[in-house]
Design an enzyme around this catalytic site. Structure first.
Site, PDB file in Angstrom:
ATOM      1  N   HIS A 104       0.776  -3.622   3.643  1.00 54.49           N
ATOM      2  CA  HIS A 104       0.881  -3.110   2.283  1.00 54.49           C
ATOM      3  C   HIS A 104       0.962  -1.594   2.302  1.00 54.49           C
ATOM      4  CE1 HIS A 104      -1.280  -1.786  -1.559  1.00 54.49           C
ATOM      5  NE2 HIS A 104      -0.137  -2.291  -1.976  1.00 54.49           N
ATOM      6  N   SER A 105       1.885  -1.021   1.541  1.00 49.41           N
ATOM      7  CA  SER A 105       1.988   0.428   1.357  1.00 49.41           C
ATOM      8  C   SER A 105       2.126   1.145   2.711  1.00 49.41           C
ATOM      9  CB  SER A 105       0.770   0.905   0.569  1.00 49.41           C
ATOM     10  OG  SER A 105       0.938   2.217   0.094  1.00 49.41           O
ATOM     11  N   TYR A 106       1.213   2.069   3.024  1.00 52.95           N
ATOM     12  CA  TYR A 106       1.217   2.738   4.336  1.00 52.95           C
ATOM     13  C   TYR A 106       1.190   1.725   5.472  1.00 52.95           C
ATOM     14  CZ  TYR A 106      -1.190   4.819   8.409  1.00 52.95           C
ATOM     15  OH  TYR A 106      -1.574   5.183   9.682  1.00 52.95           O
TER      16      TYR A 106
END
Length: 267
Positions: A104-106
């Site tokens: 998720h995300s980073y």
């Protein structure tokens, strides 16, 4: 004799049917390795992970070094490679195979490096509203390069963001080393490039998928690579808004198959 054979045959058939049912049931069970985003921790995926576990899957919620319950290891020397090692070593030391790797995300930066390192251990990859870098890219490169646009958000080797509250009670977000964002990732292993991947964009109510697709470079790279594209209604932390829905989404994504990659433009 016939009267004796008949019940024995029925018992044997029942045992065979039960074994077949168990095999069919276990065939659909997956091993999920979940990687959280910047400043967060495995705690952020606890409810989604619980739904996956309730559905019979095995779930590993990796907390990256220096974050979450591992904040006592926080340091400006922690970098992207440290976090890639966290996930690779979880897979190797737990002796995991056919892993469904999600980030998720980073976490998209992290799982990209993991794909490059241990593609033979991975069955499917899911990028959840996550960064999709090319080989040699940093997270900053995804946002235009040249480092942070607001230098005041970076001091003492850490990224400073408003959602990190020093006096917050656990579980909470924590500061994160700048080296996680300015270190390039490797994504060139031929075996990694052929893994089946799903890219999921979390779409808030006030946005449209069409708008997102026009501006999201990660989405565009995913399309160019022939990855499956899915959307899910919610904000950037949709896993906390609708953990059951995100769990179901991840389960369904496992069957996605890559399309032929778009041909490269010749000069």
């Amino acid at each position: 004799m016939k009267n004796l054979l008949r019940p024995l045959l029925l018992v044997a058939l029942a045992l065979l049917a039960a074994a077949a049912a168990r095999a069919a049931n276990s065939a659909g069970k997956q091993t999920f390795v979940v990687v959280h985003g910047a400043t967060a921790g495995g705690w952020e995926w606890k409810r989604t992970g619980q739904f996956l576990t309730d559905d019979g899957h095995t779930v590993y919620r990796v907390t990256l070094t220096g974050l979450g319950e591992r904040m006592h290891l926080n340091s400006p020397d922690v970098d992207l490679q440290t976090h890639i090692n966290d996930v690779v070593n979880t897979i190797l030391f737990e002796d995991l195979h056919d892993v469904v790797l999600t980030g998720h995300s980073y976490g998209g930066m992290v799982i990209t490096g993991v794909m490059d390192r241990v593609p033979d251990r991975i069955r499917h990859v899911v990028f959840l509203d996550a960064a999709v870098p090319d080989d040699g890219m940093t997270l900053w490169d995804l946002f235009g390069g040249n480092g942070p646009r607001d230098p005041s958000r970076f001091s003492d080797g850490f990224m400073q963001v408003p959602w990190v509250k020093p006096d917050a009670q656990p579980p909470h977000n924590v500061k994160q080393s700048i080296k996680c964002f300015n270190q390039p990732v490797s994504y060139k292993n031929p075996a990694a490039l052929t893994l089946p991947v799903t890219y999921v964009a979390f779409i808030p109510k006030d946005k449209s998928a069409e708008e997102r697709a026009k501006t999201d470079k990660s989405w565009q790279r995913a399309v160019a690579r022939g990855w499956t594209i899915r959307t899910f209604p919610g904000g950037h932390v949709a896993q906390q808004e609708d953990p059951r829905g995100v769990a179901t989404l991840i389960e369904e994504a496992v069957s996605d198959q890559n399309k032929p990659a778009a041909p490269a433009n010749k000069p």
